[in-house]
Write a protein that holds these residues in place. Structure first.
Motif, PDB file in Angstrom:
ATOM      1  N   THR A  64       0.796  -1.239   0.112  1.00  0.00           N
ATOM      2  CA  THR A  64      -0.010  -0.238  -0.062  1.00  0.00           C
ATOM      3  C   THR A  64       1.078   1.132  -0.044  1.00  0.00           C
ATOM      4  O   THR A  64       1.806   1.523   0.852  1.00  0.00           O
ATOM      5  N   ILE A  65       0.887   1.975  -0.933  1.00  0.00           N
ATOM      6  CA  ILE A  65       1.877   3.012  -1.322  1.00  0.00           C
ATOM      7  C   ILE A  65       1.074   4.529  -1.055  1.00  0.00           C
ATOM      8  O   ILE A  65       0.198   4.905  -1.798  1.00  0.00           O
ATOM      9  N   PRO A  66       1.345   5.445  -0.387  1.00  0.00           N
ATOM     10  CA  PRO A  66       0.964   6.660  -0.082  1.00  0.00           C
ATOM     11  C   PRO A  66       1.221   7.510  -1.378  1.00  0.00           C
ATOM     12  O   PRO A  66       2.279   7.283  -1.883  1.00  0.00           O
ATOM     13  N   VAL A  67       0.213   8.119  -1.947  1.00  0.00           N
ATOM     14  CA  VAL A  67       0.428   8.843  -3.021  1.00  0.00           C
ATOM     15  C   VAL A  67      -0.223  10.229  -2.749  1.00  0.00           C
ATOM     16  O   VAL A  67      -0.174  10.746  -1.696  1.00  0.00           O
ATOM     17  N   GLY A  68      -0.626  11.144  -3.764  1.00  0.00           N
ATOM     18  CA  GLY A  68      -1.143  12.360  -3.742  1.00  0.00           C
ATOM     19  C   GLY A  68      -2.555  12.279  -3.025  1.00  0.00           C
ATOM     20  O   GLY A  68      -3.196  11.461  -2.807  1.00  0.00           O
ATOM     21  N   ASP A  69      -2.968  13.550  -3.221  1.00  0.00           N
ATOM     22  CA  ASP A  69      -4.550  13.846  -2.614  1.00  0.00           C
ATOM     23  C   ASP A  69      -5.640  13.399  -3.838  1.00  0.00           C
ATOM     24  O   ASP A  69      -5.430  13.887  -4.897  1.00  0.00           O
ATOM     25  N   GLN A  70      -6.289  12.549  -3.270  1.00  0.00           N
ATOM     26  CA  GLN A  70      -7.525  12.159  -4.260  1.00  0.00           C
ATOM     27  C   GLN A  70      -6.996  11.282  -5.525  1.00  0.00           C
ATOM     28  O   GLN A  70      -7.407  11.883  -6.447  1.00  0.00           O
ATOM     29  N   PRO A  71      -6.167  10.605  -5.213  1.00  0.00           N
ATOM     30  CA  PRO A  71      -5.682   9.677  -6.634  1.00  0.00           C
ATOM     31  C   PRO A  71      -6.938   9.138  -7.473  1.00  0.00           C
ATOM     32  O   PRO A  71      -7.687   8.327  -6.636  1.00  0.00           O
ATOM     33  N   VAL A  76      -0.072   1.984 -16.025  1.00  0.00           N
ATOM     34  CA  VAL A  76       0.930   1.295 -15.835  1.00  0.00           C
ATOM     35  C   VAL A  76       1.922   1.574 -17.097  1.00  0.00           C
ATOM     36  O   VAL A  76       1.402   1.297 -18.352  1.00  0.00           O
ATOM     37  N   ALA A  77       3.105   1.615 -16.780  1.00  0.00           N
ATOM     38  CA  ALA A  77       4.097   1.981 -18.100  1.00  0.00           C
ATOM     39  C   ALA A  77       4.029   0.590 -18.858  1.00  0.00           C
ATOM     40  O   ALA A  77       4.088  -0.440 -18.389  1.00  0.00           O
ATOM     41  N   PRO A  78       4.253   0.619 -20.189  1.00  0.00           N
ATOM     42  CA  PRO A  78       4.331  -0.606 -20.973  1.00  0.00           C
ATOM     43  C   PRO A  78       5.322  -1.672 -20.546  1.00  0.00           C
ATOM     44  O   PRO A  78       5.152  -2.585 -20.786  1.00  0.00           O
ATOM     45  N   THR A  79       6.411  -0.920 -19.951  1.00  0.00           N
ATOM     46  CA  THR A  79       7.694  -1.788 -19.469  1.00  0.00           C
ATOM     47  C   THR A  79       7.113  -2.543 -18.259  1.00  0.00           C
ATOM     48  O   THR A  79       7.838  -3.657 -18.063  1.00  0.00           O
ATOM     49  N   GLY A  80       6.071  -1.998 -17.458  1.00  0.00           N
ATOM     50  CA  GLY A  80       5.749  -2.474 -16.376  1.00  0.00           C
ATOM     51  C   GLY A  80       6.624  -1.952 -15.214  1.00  0.00           C
ATOM     52  O   GLY A  80       6.409  -2.462 -14.193  1.00  0.00           O
ATOM     53  N   LEU A  81       7.587  -1.195 -15.247  1.00  0.00           N
ATOM     54  CA  LEU A  81       8.685  -0.880 -14.235  1.00  0.00           C
ATOM     55  C   LEU A  81       8.118   0.683 -13.652  1.00  0.00           C
ATOM     56  O   LEU A  81       8.602   0.866 -12.449  1.00  0.00           O
ATOM     57  N   ASP A  82       7.303   1.379 -14.184  1.00  0.00           N
ATOM     58  CA  ASP A  82       6.593   2.538 -13.598  1.00  0.00           C
ATOM     59  C   ASP A  82       5.045   2.539 -13.519  1.00  0.00           C
ATOM     60  O   ASP A  82       4.511   1.972 -14.420  1.00  0.00           O
ATOM     61  N   VAL A  83       4.590   3.088 -12.349  1.00  0.00           N
ATOM     62  CA  VAL A  83       3.100   3.372 -12.334  1.00  0.00           C
ATOM     63  C   VAL A  83       2.818   4.703 -12.335  1.00  0.00           C
ATOM     64  O   VAL A  83       3.353   5.546 -11.466  1.00  0.00           O
ATOM     65  N   TYR A  84       1.901   5.242 -13.052  1.00  0.00           N
ATOM     66  CA  TYR A  84       1.650   6.758 -12.721  1.00  0.00           C
ATOM     67  C   TYR A  84       0.246   6.904 -12.212  1.00  0.00           C
ATOM     68  O   TYR A  84      -0.716   6.370 -12.485  1.00  0.00           O
ATOM     69  N   VAL A  85       0.104   7.718 -11.310  1.00  0.00           N
ATOM     70  CA  VAL A  85      -1.202   8.034 -10.435  1.00  0.00           C
ATOM     71  C   VAL A  85      -1.696   9.466 -10.510  1.00  0.00           C
ATOM     72  O   VAL A  85      -0.888  10.446 -10.327  1.00  0.00           O
ATOM     73  N   ALA A  86      -2.991   9.914 -11.118  1.00  0.00           N
ATOM     74  CA  ALA A  86      -3.136  10.976 -11.165  1.00  0.00           C
ATOM     75  C   ALA A  86      -3.675  11.397  -9.938  1.00  0.00           C
ATOM     76  O   ALA A  86      -5.072  10.884  -9.625  1.00  0.00           O
ATOM     77  N   SER A  94       1.830  11.196  -9.279  1.00  0.00           N
ATOM     78  CA  SER A  94       2.866  10.325  -8.951  1.00  0.00           C
ATOM     79  C   SER A  94       3.440   9.275  -9.474  1.00  0.00           C
ATOM     80  O   SER A  94       2.686   8.542 -10.404  1.00  0.00           O
ATOM     81  N   VAL A  95       4.796   9.362  -9.572  1.00  0.00           N
ATOM     82  CA  VAL A  95       5.523   8.223 -10.325  1.00  0.00           C
ATOM     83  C   VAL A  95       6.201   7.042  -9.492  1.00  0.00           C
ATOM     84  O   VAL A  95       6.640   7.606  -8.455  1.00  0.00           O
ATOM     85  N   ILE A  96       5.495   5.994  -9.671  1.00  0.00           N
ATOM     86  CA  ILE A  96       5.884   4.977  -8.832  1.00  0.00           C
ATOM     87  C   ILE A  96       6.878   3.972  -9.382  1.00  0.00           C
ATOM     88  O   ILE A  96       6.670   3.347 -10.560  1.00  0.00           O
ATOM     89  N   ASN A  97       7.884   3.616  -8.821  1.00  0.00           N
ATOM     90  CA  ASN A  97       8.846   2.719  -9.153  1.00  0.00           C
ATOM     91  C   ASN A  97       8.348   1.238  -8.592  1.00  0.00           C
ATOM     92  O   ASN A  97       8.148   0.866  -7.561  1.00  0.00           O
ATOM     93  N   THR A  98       7.936   0.290  -9.665  1.00  0.00           N
ATOM     94  CA  THR A  98       7.241  -0.811  -9.268  1.00  0.00           C
ATOM     95  C   THR A  98       8.424  -1.685  -8.537  1.00  0.00           C
ATOM     96  O   THR A  98       7.945  -2.747  -7.688  1.00  0.00           O
ATOM     97  N   GLY A  99       9.714  -1.862  -8.715  1.00  0.00           N
ATOM     98  CA  GLY A  99      10.664  -2.489  -7.891  1.00  0.00           C
ATOM     99  C   GLY A  99      10.716  -2.315  -6.725  1.00  0.00           C
ATOM    100  O   GLY A  99      10.826  -3.174  -5.690  1.00  0.00           O
ATOM    101  N   THR A 100      10.833  -1.154  -6.173  1.00  0.00           N
ATOM    102  CA  THR A 100      10.969  -0.577  -4.790  1.00  0.00           C
ATOM    103  C   THR A 100       9.353  -0.156  -4.364  1.00  0.00           C
ATOM    104  O   THR A 100       9.393   0.008  -3.014  1.00  0.00           O
ATOM    105  N   ALA A 101       8.281  -0.149  -4.964  1.00  0.00           N
ATOM    106  CA  ALA A 101       6.944   0.144  -4.541  1.00  0.00           C
ATOM    107  C   ALA A 101       7.106   1.399  -3.741  1.00  0.00           C
ATOM    108  O   ALA A 101       6.459   1.491  -2.697  1.00  0.00           O
ATOM    109  N   SER A 102       7.594   2.575  -4.315  1.00  0.00           N
ATOM    110  CA  SER A 102       7.819   3.564  -3.790  1.00  0.00           C
ATOM    111  C   SER A 102       7.434   4.823  -4.784  1.00  0.00           C
ATOM    112  O   SER A 102       7.945   4.643  -5.888  1.00  0.00           O
ATOM    113  N   VAL A 103       7.157   6.039  -4.400  1.00  0.00           N
ATOM    114  CA  VAL A 103       7.108   7.216  -5.146  1.00  0.00           C
ATOM    115  C   VAL A 103       8.294   7.704  -5.599  1.00  0.00           C
ATOM    116  O   VAL A 103       9.314   8.068  -4.404  1.00  0.00           O
TER     117      VAL A 103
END
Length: 469
Positions: A64-71, A76-86, A94-103
């Motif tokens: 469970t990753i904290p992100v910004g207000d009201q996501p 998910v990036a085509p590579t699967g390595l990044d996740v983008y949250v509006a 918020s840009v999230i690294n899927t390997g570290t599960a962190s913003v």
């Protein structure tokens, strides 16, 4: 499916359309997206300002990753390595690294963003600004806004076509869809749909666009006419090709050059055919009672060859990147690790970089590459291994002058690539998967020294495990 009433994700059995379980997540789950491997599901929890990461193999929340207000929107990036949250509430992504599960980054300068979508090559990120009636275009390397495109009222969901040439934007406030040409960053068409459209999805062949209309409880289907997909295929033939246009009813022939193709479906706006064998470029034409159409080029692509991978092993957790080398790889669209798909990054016609998907257990799996020419030749395999588990050092003390030999017992040591003692690289030999022999290096001072073992599955350090005397 996100269920805002129960703060959970509902799991439905594919094909049977039966609910088989629920996964509790955060408050008011909104956006939901599966990664390219199908092994991770990301859920934006608008009411708790978090992103839930679900393991689809056992339907459990693993982070469970904290992100910004009201996501609200997630991609998910085509590579699967990044996740983008509006994040609608604080005007960020918020840009999230899927390997570290962190913003790892926060993109600012937006206006109540609701939807977010990457380009197929992951060089651009498109964000729907609901309060400004615009779409921001972001460079994913610099993470800076490089263009702003006016669209309809209250843009919400958006999606890029598989070829990356258009972006479709659902305008919730004006009941229409804007079509952005990505080469000019300008709206080239506005299409009326149902009331209050929110979501957009595009078929993998790019020929149909589906729009979910929240206000009228309908789905609008937009066809991208006068197109052919795919435009590449193997020389052996057998590719399903869809052609769209107008007045296609009653087609009597579809020819690839002079060779007829097998017609498997025919409607007024769409024809599906099976390609015949061929080489080079074939001009495809459709013949109906009204005449013969203009030609569309289809390229017969030779079968590729994947002849090496490096490294050949890695952790069961995946997320590392391997390199595949060979020939005719420029059209690679998928790499299978056993039966688990991964999306390759095409570096050149002779090189692919591939993010490795996770595996449930250690062991070797066959690796296959699919290109426009079919499945590549060559027999490759990739070995999943567990991280090293060191045990005892014997002896665990010795002179600062080094030169003595110690043994390290443990598990998963067969792929050891380096051993360091107090940061100094030591010579070693692998006795077995459970035993290493190490020549102790000389140091300048007595006292405890950390011992670090690095394998193909990662590194582990034993703090103060060896004592210099």
């Amino acid at each position: 499916m996100a269920d805002t009433a129960t703060n959970a994700v509902t799991v439905v059995q594919r094909d049977l359309y039966t609910v088989v379980g629920t996964v509790p997540v955060g408050n008011t789950p909104s956006g939901i997206k599966v990664d390219p491997s199908g092994l991770r599901l990301y859920v934006a929890n608008q009411g708790s300002d978090t992103l839930s990461v679900i393991n689809t193999l056992n339907d459990s929340v693993i982070a469970t990753i904290p992100v910004g207000d009201q996501p609200t929107g997630v991609a998910v990036a085509p590579t699967g390595l990044d996740v983008y949250v509006a994040n609608k509430g604080d005007n960020t992504v918020s840009v999230i690294n899927t390997g570290t599960a962190s913003v790892v980054a926060t993109i600012t300068g937006l206006s109540a963003p609701l939807g977010v979508a990457p380009s197929p090559n992951n060089t651009r990120l498109y964000v729907a600004n609901s309060a400004a009636n615009t779409v921001s275009i972001i460079n994913t390397d610099s993470r800076a806004v490089i263009a702003t495109v006016p669209v309809g009222s209250t843009p919400w969901g958006l999606a890029a076509t598989p070829d990356g040439q258009q972006v479709y934007v659902a305008n919730n406030g004006s009941d229409n869809v804007s079509v952005i040409d990505t080469s000019t960053n300008a709206v080239t068409d506005t299409i009326a749909v149902g009331r209050q459209p929110t979501g957009v999805a595009i078929t993998p062949n790019g020929l149909s666009v589906y729009v979910a209309n929240r206000g009228s409880n309908t789905v609008s289907v937009i066809q991208t006419l006068n197109a052919m997909s795919p435009t590449l295929g193997p020389q052996a033939g057998g590719t399903l090709v869809t052609l769209t246009g107008t007045s296609l009813s009653g087609a009597t022939a579809v020819r690839f050059g002079t060779t007829p193709a097998v017609i498997v479906a025919n409607t007024a706006n769409q024809i599906v055919v099976v390609t015949p064998p061929g080489v080079g470029v074939a001009q495809v034409t459709v013949t109906t009672p009204g005449g013969t159409s203009n030609p569309k080029p289809f390229v017969y692509y030779p079968r590729g060859d994947a002849n090496s991978i490096a490294p050949t092993a890695g952790p069961t957790a995946g997320r590392n990147v391997i390199t595949i080398r060979g020939d005719q790889l420029a059209t690679a669209s998928r790499v299978l690790f056993g039966s688990v798909p991964a999306l390759p990054i095409v570096v050149s016609d002779s090189q692919l970089d591939v993010p490795v998907p996770p595996a449930m257990t250690a062991g070797s799996v066959p690796l296959t590459v699919t290109t426009a020419g079919g499945i590549t030749t060559g027999t490759l395999s990739y070995r999943y291994i567990e991280p090293p588990i060191p045990g005892a050092l014997k002896p665990s003390t010795g002179s600062i002058f080094g030169g003595n030999v110690i043994t390290i017992s443990g598990q998963n040591l067969a792929t050891t690539a380096m051993v360091t003692i107090r940061g100094t690289v030591a010579q070693f030999s692998i006795g077995s998967n459970v035993l290493l022999s190490v020549v102790v290096p000389a140091v300048s001072a007595t006292g405890p020294a950390d011992v670090t073992i690095t394998t193909a599955a990662g590194a582990i350090t034993l703090p103060g495990a060896y004592i210099y005397t």
